[in-house]
Design a protein around this motif. Sequence first.
Motif, PDB file in Angstrom:
ATOM      1  N   LEU A   1     -12.862   4.366 -78.011  1.00 47.88           N
ATOM      2  CA  LEU A   1     -11.851   4.279 -76.954  1.00 47.88           C
ATOM      3  C   LEU A   1     -11.125   5.609 -76.780  1.00 47.88           C
ATOM      4  CD1 LEU A   1     -10.369   0.745 -77.654  1.00 47.88           C
ATOM      5  CD2 LEU A   1     -11.776   1.447 -75.714  1.00 47.88           C
ATOM      6  N   MET A   2     -10.838   6.294 -77.892  1.00 48.74           N
ATOM      7  CA  MET A   2     -10.169   7.589 -77.820  1.00 48.74           C
ATOM      8  C   MET A   2     -11.046   8.606 -77.094  1.00 48.74           C
ATOM      9  SD  MET A   2      -9.434  10.421 -80.695  1.00 48.74           S
ATOM     10  CE  MET A   2     -11.162  10.387 -80.953  1.00 48.74           C
ATOM     11  N   ASN A   3     -12.327   8.647 -77.427  1.00 50.53           N
ATOM     12  CA  ASN A   3     -13.244   9.584 -76.768  1.00 50.53           C
ATOM     13  C   ASN A   3     -13.388   9.268 -75.284  1.00 50.53           C
ATOM     14  OD1 ASN A   3     -13.768  11.092 -79.062  1.00 50.53           O
ATOM     15  ND2 ASN A   3     -15.476   9.781 -79.673  1.00 50.53           N
TER      16      ASN A   3
ATOM     17  N   ASN B 104     -14.500   2.675 -85.695  1.00 51.39           N
ATOM     18  CA  ASN B 104     -15.479   3.153 -84.709  1.00 51.39           C
ATOM     19  C   ASN B 104     -15.081   2.762 -83.296  1.00 51.39           C
ATOM     20  OD1 ASN B 104     -17.051   4.343 -86.678  1.00 51.39           O
ATOM     21  ND2 ASN B 104     -18.370   2.552 -86.924  1.00 51.39           N
ATOM     22  N   GLU B 105     -14.558   1.552 -83.119  1.00 52.44           N
ATOM     23  CA  GLU B 105     -14.106   1.120 -81.803  1.00 52.44           C
ATOM     24  C   GLU B 105     -12.914   1.939 -81.324  1.00 52.44           C
ATOM     25  OE1 GLU B 105     -12.458  -2.878 -79.534  1.00 52.44           O
ATOM     26  OE2 GLU B 105     -13.138  -3.003 -81.605  1.00 52.44           O
TER      27      GLU B 105
ATOM     28  N   LEU C 290      -2.558   8.786 -78.755  1.00 56.55           N
ATOM     29  CA  LEU C 290      -2.050   7.626 -79.478  1.00 56.55           C
ATOM     30  C   LEU C 290      -3.163   6.902 -80.226  1.00 56.55           C
ATOM     31  CD1 LEU C 290       0.469   6.162 -76.894  1.00 56.55           C
ATOM     32  CD2 LEU C 290       1.005   7.246 -79.068  1.00 56.55           C
ATOM     33  N   MET C 291      -4.320   6.755 -79.597  1.00 52.93           N
ATOM     34  CA  MET C 291      -5.425   6.055 -80.242  1.00 52.93           C
ATOM     35  C   MET C 291      -6.026   6.856 -81.389  1.00 52.93           C
ATOM     36  SD  MET C 291      -7.477   4.048 -77.295  1.00 52.93           S
ATOM     37  CE  MET C 291      -7.136   5.033 -75.857  1.00 52.93           C
TER      38      MET C 291
ATOM     39  N   MET D 195      -0.291  11.338 -83.391  1.00 49.32           N
ATOM     40  CA  MET D 195       1.165  11.327 -83.298  1.00 49.32           C
ATOM     41  C   MET D 195       1.808  10.494 -84.401  1.00 49.32           C
ATOM     42  SD  MET D 195       1.344  11.040 -79.168  1.00 49.32           S
ATOM     43  CE  MET D 195       3.071  11.384 -79.016  1.00 49.32           C
ATOM     44  N   ALA D 196       1.013  10.052 -85.383  1.00 51.36           N
ATOM     45  CA  ALA D 196       1.538   9.241 -86.484  1.00 51.36           C
ATOM     46  C   ALA D 196       1.781  10.132 -87.697  1.00 51.36           C
ATOM     47  CB  ALA D 196       0.559   8.137 -86.843  1.00 51.36           C
ATOM     48  N   SER D 197       2.624   9.659 -88.586  1.00 50.64           N
ATOM     49  CA  SER D 197       2.899  10.420 -89.808  1.00 50.64           C
ATOM     50  C   SER D 197       1.745  10.244 -90.793  1.00 50.64           C
ATOM     51  CB  SER D 197       4.204   9.940 -90.439  1.00 50.64           C
ATOM     52  OG  SER D 197       4.048   8.615 -90.911  1.00 50.64           O
TER      53      SER D 197
END
Length: 94
Positions: A73-75, A68-69, A44-45, A49-51
Amino acid sequence: MKYIGIGTMLSILGVIGSILIWGKEEAHLLSGLLGGIFLVSAMLMSGAMASGDRMRANFATETNEDRNERNLLMNNALLLAIPNIIVAIFAYYL
């Protein structure tokens, strides 16, 4: 490296908790659930999953610091998910 260690500790606690709650046949449940939650949050981050229109709009409106933030967070979520998924797979097949 810190997040891999935290993920490993969470997966070990998940296996121990699953064994205490459901028995050793279901030892993979809590660590697999944690791994799935962290993996979905990383997806999600990342925007996977976005178009395409939504991704283009997000890219145009966010600043470099926000991007970058979000990537950090995703990593971190992905680094937490990897040990949980690996331990859940090992616990399932053992």
